[in-house]
Motif scaffolding. Structure first.
Motif, short mmCIF file in Angstrom:
data_model
loop_
_atom_site.label_atom_id
_atom_site.label_comp_id
_atom_site.label_asym_id
_atom_site.label_seq_id
_atom_site.Cartn_x
_atom_site.Cartn_y
_atom_site.Cartn_z
N HIS A 92 27.40 28.55 -15.38
CA HIS A 92 28.00 27.31 -15.63
C HIS A 92 29.11 26.97 -14.62
CE1 HIS A 92 30.53 29.95 -18.04
NE2 HIS A 92 31.64 29.51 -17.32
N THR B 251 16.80 36.45 -17.11
CA THR B 251 17.44 35.16 -17.05
C THR B 251 18.70 35.06 -16.90
OG1 THR B 251 15.19 34.27 -17.86
CG2 THR B 251 17.00 32.69 -18.10
N VAL B 252 19.04 34.05 -15.82
CA VAL B 252 20.52 34.00 -15.61
C VAL B 252 21.09 32.37 -15.68
CG1 VAL B 252 22.54 34.11 -13.97
CG2 VAL B 252 20.84 36.00 -14.33
N HIS B 253 21.89 32.06 -16.57
CA HIS B 253 22.44 30.56 -16.63
C HIS B 253 23.92 30.92 -16.23
CE1 HIS B 253 19.13 30.41 -19.64
NE2 HIS B 253 19.13 28.89 -19.27
N ALA C 290 13.77 28.71 -10.27
CA ALA C 290 15.33 28.53 -9.95
C ALA C 290 15.34 27.01 -10.20
CB ALA C 290 15.90 28.98 -8.68
N TRP C 291 16.43 26.84 -11.03
CA TRP C 291 16.72 25.31 -11.13
C TRP C 291 18.02 25.10 -10.37
CZ3 TRP C 291 14.17 21.38 -12.82
CH2 TRP C 291 12.89 21.35 -13.68
N GLY D 267 28.84 32.63 -16.62
CA GLY D 267 27.53 32.10 -17.32
C GLY D 267 27.04 33.53 -18.25
N GLN D 268 25.82 33.35 -18.52
CA GLN D 268 25.15 34.27 -19.39
C GLN D 268 23.85 34.87 -18.90
OE1 GLN D 268 24.98 33.44 -23.40
NE2 GLN D 268 26.84 32.35 -23.55
N ALA D 269 23.32 36.04 -18.96
CA ALA D 269 22.13 36.94 -18.72
C ALA D 269 21.53 37.40 -19.86
CB ALA D 269 22.33 37.84 -17.65
N SER E 182 15.36 32.52 -13.46
CA SER E 182 14.56 33.16 -14.34
C SER E 182 13.34 33.90 -13.66
CB SER E 182 13.86 32.46 -15.60
OG SER E 182 13.12 33.26 -16.58
N SER F 217 21.70 26.64 -10.84
CA SER F 217 22.44 26.83 -12.15
C SER F 217 21.54 27.75 -13.14
CB SER F 217 22.42 25.40 -12.76
OG SER F 217 23.44 24.54 -11.83
N ARG F 218 20.33 28.01 -12.92
CA ARG F 218 19.30 28.93 -13.59
C ARG F 218 18.47 29.43 -12.94
NH1 ARG F 218 14.02 28.43 -16.89
NH2 ARG F 218 13.87 28.51 -14.63
#
Length: 275
Positions: A224, A220-222, A116-117, A260-262, A72, A69-70
């Motif tokens: 959803h 960093t990438v999140h 990484a989460w 998601g977003q970066a 970085s 999910s994330r």
């Protein structure tokens, strides 16, 4: 940056960005050559390779249904176009939340550190919502040769399809590649998707890279939603501040919409006169 596009086909080639040496070591090919320096690796495929290494690490344990999910990445030093080794450890194990760390070493020196989460994958369709506007599908768009702006084997390997003519600081585009991430090795869809995300900093340049440098020192990438398909959609805005820093912000898409977003922080500096 030129705002012209072309209907010519990208230079599709066979092979991959990396060749596996063993379970932890990989050799980059010329296709991984960087945009700032062809003798360095472009970070984008290396970022995907890190996810591939994380996937392999997690595959050694039970299938717990967690999803990335994330992630970085911190870029710690020069990414020489040379053999690299990736070590992955679990920092925080858990049934519903897990944190992993991956360290990339070249010549024994850490050059990338990523965390990484992984979060529980549950059915939340009943409450899902958010901005959902899709980009125009890539099949309907002409190809743009980024090699007109950037050198390097990585850029030359891409099929880039802008949604509209690229503008300084603002571009939406689809990115794909005919190459394997690791030659001849099956790679998960998320690793392949994320292997193209770092391209964002090159599609909407505010100043010519022949006059200014603006490399990113992180990514960093999140997410959803887990992306699907072979296209990575980048809806990118680049901002330069007044004191040497910049920010590349991207809404990430697949063919079904945003995923998601970066974010990438940039160090902005003029090239020496005559460089």
């Amino acid at each position: 940056m030129s705002d012209s596009t072309s209907t010519s086909t990208a230079p599709f080639t066979r092979g991959g960005y990396f060749e596996a040496i063993d379970d932890r070591r990989y050799k980059p090919t010329t296709h991984a050559g960087g945009a700032w320096d062809p003798d360095e690796q472009h970070f984008s495929p290396l970022g995907g390779l890190v996810v591939h290494a994380i996937d392999r690490h997690r595959a050694a344990g039970p299938d717990d249904g967690l999803v990335l999910s994330r992630i970085s990445y911190d870029i710690l030093g020069r990414l020489a176009l040379d053999e690299c080794e990736i070590e992955v450890v679990t920092l925080r194990p858990g049934r519903t939340i897990e944190l992993l760390e991956a360290v990339v070493r070249i010549a024994g020196r850490p050059v990338v550190r990523a965390r990484a989460w992984f979060l529980a994958g549950l059915d939340t369709a009943a409450v899902a919502g958010g901005p959902g506007e899709r980009l125009a599908p890539p099949e309907s768009l002409p190809t743009w040769s980024m090699s007109d702006v950037w050198p390097g084997g990585y850029i030359a390997s891409l099929d880039v399809r802008p949604v509209a003519p690229p503008l300084p600081g603002r571009t939406s585009a689809w990115i794909s590649t005919p190459l394997d991430l690791v030659a001849g090795v099956p790679v998960g869809p998320l690793a392949s998707y994320l292997a193209l995300v770092d391209t964002a900093n090159g599609i909407a340049v505010r100043q010519p890279p022949t006059a200014w440098m603006f490399p990113n020192v992180d990514l960093t990438v999140h997410l959803h939603r887990q992306p699907r398909g072979t296209w990575t959609g980048l809806d990118t805005t680049v901002t330069f501040g007044p004191a040497g820093q910049g920010l590349t912000s991207t809404v990430l898409h697949d063919v079904d919409g945003p995923v998601g977003q970066a974010q990438q922080i940039l160090t902005v500096r003029p090239l020496p006169s005559g460089a």
